[in-house]
Design a protein around this motif. Structure first.
Motif, PDB file in Angstrom:
ATOM      1  N   MET A  18       0.884  -1.158   0.000  1.00 48.02           N
ATOM      2  CA  MET A  18       0.000   0.000   0.000  1.00 48.02           C
ATOM      3  C   MET A  18       0.925   1.212   0.000  1.00 48.02           C
ATOM      4  SD  MET A  18      -2.921  -1.365  -0.095  1.00 48.02           S
ATOM      5  CE  MET A  18      -3.997   0.004   0.149  1.00 48.02           C
ATOM      6  N   TYR A  19       0.708   2.105  -0.954  1.00 46.88           N
ATOM      7  CA  TYR A  19       1.623   3.220  -1.176  1.00 46.88           C
ATOM      8  C   TYR A  19       0.834   4.508  -1.321  1.00 46.88           C
ATOM      9  CZ  TYR A  19       5.530   5.825  -3.248  1.00 46.88           C
ATOM     10  OH  TYR A  19       6.507   6.740  -3.494  1.00 46.88           O
ATOM     11  N   ILE A  20       1.332   5.577  -0.739  1.00 51.24           N
ATOM     12  CA  ILE A  20       0.705   6.884  -0.901  1.00 51.24           C
ATOM     13  C   ILE A  20       1.578   7.704  -1.844  1.00 51.24           C
ATOM     14  CG2 ILE A  20       1.779   7.843   1.187  1.00 51.24           C
ATOM     15  CD1 ILE A  20      -0.924   9.370   1.569  1.00 51.24           C
ATOM     16  N   ASP A  21       0.997   8.139  -2.966  1.00 52.19           N
ATOM     17  CA  ASP A  21       1.789   8.827  -3.981  1.00 52.19           C
ATOM     18  C   ASP A  21       1.925  10.325  -3.697  1.00 52.19           C
ATOM     19  OD1 ASP A  21      -0.586  10.012  -4.835  1.00 52.19           O
ATOM     20  OD2 ASP A  21      -0.761   8.802  -6.640  1.00 52.19           O
ATOM     21  N   GLN A  22       2.521  11.048  -4.618  1.00 52.42           N
ATOM     22  CA  GLN A  22       2.781  12.481  -4.432  1.00 52.42           C
ATOM     23  C   GLN A  22       1.502  13.294  -4.282  1.00 52.42           C
ATOM     24  OE1 GLN A  22       5.058  13.520  -7.876  1.00 52.42           O
ATOM     25  NE2 GLN A  22       6.885  12.425  -7.188  1.00 52.42           N
ATOM     26  N   ASN A  23       0.395  12.794  -4.819  1.00 53.20           N
ATOM     27  CA  ASN A  23      -0.886  13.496  -4.740  1.00 53.20           C
ATOM     28  C   ASN A  23      -1.739  13.018  -3.571  1.00 53.20           C
ATOM     29  OD1 ASN A  23      -0.297  14.938  -7.136  1.00 53.20           O
ATOM     30  ND2 ASN A  23      -0.921  13.159  -8.343  1.00 53.20           N
ATOM     31  N   ASN A  24      -1.118  12.286  -2.639  1.00 53.16           N
ATOM     32  CA  ASN A  24      -1.786  11.734  -1.459  1.00 53.16           C
ATOM     33  C   ASN A  24      -2.888  10.736  -1.810  1.00 53.16           C
ATOM     34  OD1 ASN A  24      -0.174  13.046   0.440  1.00 53.16           O
ATOM     35  ND2 ASN A  24      -1.411  14.893   0.284  1.00 53.16           N
ATOM     36  N   VAL A  25      -2.706  10.029  -2.903  1.00 50.70           N
ATOM     37  CA  VAL A  25      -3.632   8.975  -3.305  1.00 50.70           C
ATOM     38  C   VAL A  25      -3.014   7.639  -2.893  1.00 50.70           C
ATOM     39  CG1 VAL A  25      -4.768   7.849  -5.251  1.00 50.70           C
ATOM     40  CG2 VAL A  25      -4.478  10.341  -5.239  1.00 50.70           C
ATOM     41  N   ILE A  26      -3.803   6.826  -2.204  1.00 51.44           N
ATOM     42  CA  ILE A  26      -3.315   5.520  -1.758  1.00 51.44           C
ATOM     43  C   ILE A  26      -3.601   4.493  -2.845  1.00 51.44           C
ATOM     44  CG2 ILE A  26      -3.581   3.695  -0.040  1.00 51.44           C
ATOM     45  CD1 ILE A  26      -4.311   5.908   1.971  1.00 51.44           C
ATOM     46  N   THR A  27      -2.555   3.755  -3.220  1.00 56.92           N
ATOM     47  CA  THR A  27      -2.693   2.715  -4.238  1.00 56.92           C
ATOM     48  C   THR A  27      -2.109   1.410  -3.740  1.00 56.92           C
ATOM     49  OG1 THR A  27      -0.591   3.261  -5.298  1.00 56.92           O
ATOM     50  CG2 THR A  27      -2.553   4.358  -6.156  1.00 56.92           C
ATOM     51  N   LYS A  28      -2.603   0.320  -4.301  1.00 58.20           N
ATOM     52  CA  LYS A  28      -2.044  -1.002  -4.016  1.00 58.20           C
ATOM     53  C   LYS A  28      -1.190  -1.372  -5.212  1.00 58.20           C
ATOM     54  CE  LYS A  28      -3.209  -5.773  -3.064  1.00 58.20           C
ATOM     55  NZ  LYS A  28      -4.268  -6.773  -2.972  1.00 58.20           N
ATOM     56  N   ARG A  29       0.034  -1.761  -4.956  1.00 60.08           N
ATOM     57  CA  ARG A  29       0.975  -2.116  -6.029  1.00 60.08           C
ATOM     58  C   ARG A  29       1.580  -3.480  -5.759  1.00 60.08           C
ATOM     59  NH1 ARG A  29       2.927   2.527  -8.900  1.00 60.08           N
ATOM     60  NH2 ARG A  29       1.445   4.185  -8.520  1.00 60.08           N
ATOM     61  N   ARG A  30       1.840  -4.213  -6.822  1.00 58.88           N
ATOM     62  CA  ARG A  30       2.630  -5.449  -6.737  1.00 58.88           C
ATOM     63  C   ARG A  30       3.952  -5.132  -7.395  1.00 58.88           C
ATOM     64  NH1 ARG A  30       0.241 -11.276  -7.590  1.00 58.88           N
ATOM     65  NH2 ARG A  30      -0.488 -10.637  -5.551  1.00 58.88           N
ATOM     66  N   ILE A  31       5.046  -5.302  -6.637  1.00 62.50           N
ATOM     67  CA  ILE A  31       6.357  -4.908  -7.147  1.00 62.50           C
ATOM     68  C   ILE A  31       7.396  -5.991  -6.889  1.00 62.50           C
ATOM     69  CG2 ILE A  31       5.883  -2.449  -6.826  1.00 62.50           C
ATOM     70  CD1 ILE A  31       7.803  -2.555  -4.391  1.00 62.50           C
ATOM     71  N   LYS A  32       8.496  -5.862  -7.639  1.00 63.13           N
ATOM     72  CA  LYS A  32       9.705  -6.662  -7.408  1.00 63.13           C
ATOM     73  C   LYS A  32      10.843  -5.674  -7.240  1.00 63.13           C
ATOM     74  CE  LYS A  32      12.268 -10.550  -9.193  1.00 63.13           C
ATOM     75  NZ  LYS A  32      13.632 -10.142  -9.366  1.00 63.13           N
ATOM     76  N   VAL A  33      11.400  -5.628  -6.049  1.00 58.03           N
ATOM     77  CA  VAL A  33      12.447  -4.664  -5.716  1.00 58.03           C
ATOM     78  C   VAL A  33      13.728  -5.009  -6.472  1.00 58.03           C
ATOM     79  CG1 VAL A  33      13.818  -3.665  -3.852  1.00 58.03           C
ATOM     80  CG2 VAL A  33      11.434  -4.288  -3.439  1.00 58.03           C
ATOM     81  N   LEU A  60       3.085   2.452   3.092  1.00 57.61           N
ATOM     82  CA  LEU A  60       2.282   2.327   4.303  1.00 57.61           C
ATOM     83  C   LEU A  60       2.378   0.926   4.902  1.00 57.61           C
ATOM     84  CD1 LEU A  60      -0.847   4.236   2.976  1.00 57.61           C
ATOM     85  CD2 LEU A  60       1.030   5.143   4.364  1.00 57.61           C
ATOM     86  N   ALA A  61       2.376  -0.084   4.033  1.00 58.63           N
ATOM     87  CA  ALA A  61       2.465  -1.474   4.482  1.00 58.63           C
ATOM     88  C   ALA A  61       2.809  -2.341   3.285  1.00 58.63           C
ATOM     89  CB  ALA A  61       1.146  -1.927   5.086  1.00 58.63           C
ATOM     90  N   PHE A  62       3.386  -3.511   3.563  1.00 56.26           N
ATOM     91  CA  PHE A  62       3.625  -4.475   2.488  1.00 56.26           C
ATOM     92  C   PHE A  62       3.660  -5.875   3.050  1.00 56.26           C
ATOM     93  CE2 PHE A  62       8.019  -3.676   3.795  1.00 56.26           C
ATOM     94  CZ  PHE A  62       8.586  -4.937   3.745  1.00 56.26           C
ATOM     95  N   LYS A  63       3.423  -6.832   2.155  1.00 59.19           N
ATOM     96  CA  LYS A  63       3.520  -8.248   2.527  1.00 59.19           C
ATOM     97  C   LYS A  63       4.028  -9.024   1.322  1.00 59.19           C
ATOM     98  CE  LYS A  63      -1.092  -9.627   1.193  1.00 59.19           C
ATOM     99  NZ  LYS A  63      -2.235 -10.420   1.498  1.00 59.19           N
ATOM    100  N   PRO A  64       4.774 -10.085   1.574  1.00 56.92           N
ATOM    101  CA  PRO A  64       5.272 -10.907   0.469  1.00 56.92           C
ATOM    102  C   PRO A  64       4.118 -11.621  -0.228  1.00 56.92           C
ATOM    103  CG  PRO A  64       6.394 -11.445   2.526  1.00 56.92           C
ATOM    104  CD  PRO A  64       5.286 -10.521   2.857  1.00 56.92           C
ATOM    105  N   VAL A  65       4.264 -11.824  -1.525  1.00 60.59           N
ATOM    106  CA  VAL A  65       3.280 -12.579  -2.289  1.00 60.59           C
ATOM    107  C   VAL A  65       3.580 -14.051  -2.066  1.00 60.59           C
ATOM    108  CG1 VAL A  65       2.429 -13.118  -4.602  1.00 60.59           C
ATOM    109  CG2 VAL A  65       3.041 -10.761  -3.998  1.00 60.59           C
ATOM    110  N   ILE A  66       2.591 -14.781  -1.597  1.00 65.69           N
ATOM    111  CA  ILE A  66       2.762 -16.205  -1.325  1.00 65.69           C
ATOM    112  C   ILE A  66       2.120 -16.984  -2.457  1.00 65.69           C
ATOM    113  CG2 ILE A  66       2.221 -18.106   0.232  1.00 65.69           C
ATOM    114  CD1 ILE A  66       2.159 -15.987   2.490  1.00 65.69           C
ATOM    115  N   ARG A  67       2.924 -17.776  -3.088  1.00 65.81           N
ATOM    116  CA  ARG A  67       2.437 -18.629  -4.179  1.00 65.81           C
ATOM    117  C   ARG A  67       2.047 -19.968  -3.591  1.00 65.81           C
ATOM    118  NH1 ARG A  67       7.517 -17.117  -7.866  1.00 65.81           N
ATOM    119  NH2 ARG A  67       6.948 -14.964  -8.249  1.00 65.81           N
TER     120      ARG A  67
END
Length: 73
Positions: A18-33, A60-67
């Motif tokens: 869960m990420y808050i962007d520059q415009n203060n909009v909260i989005t859910k993203r799936r990423i690979k660092v 804001l928060a993150f969790k690993p993707v469990i396959r």
């Protein structure tokens, strides 16, 4: 938060965050660092299908993707 992200990078895991962007909009993203530098992370975002830079303090928060493994019959 940064220490946990370093573990994610080391283990090569995908995460949902869960990420808050520059415009203060909260989005859910799936990423690979891909890289952590200072207060930012460089990652491939599967939501946007592009490489992105994220500010660690805006995560804001993150969790690993469990396959889940399927049983073979």
């Amino acid at each position: 938060m940064k220490e946990k992200l370093l573990k994610v990078l080391k283990r090569n895991l995908l995460i949902d965050m869960m990420y808050i962007d520059q415009n203060n909009v909260i989005t859910k993203r799936r990423i690979k660092v891909a890289k952590i530098t200072g207060n930012t992370i460089r990652a491939y975002c599967f939501t946007r299908h592009a490489n992105r830079t994220f500010t660690i303090e805006n995560i804001l928060a993150f969790k690993p993707v469990i396959r889940k493994e399927r049983d073979v019959i």
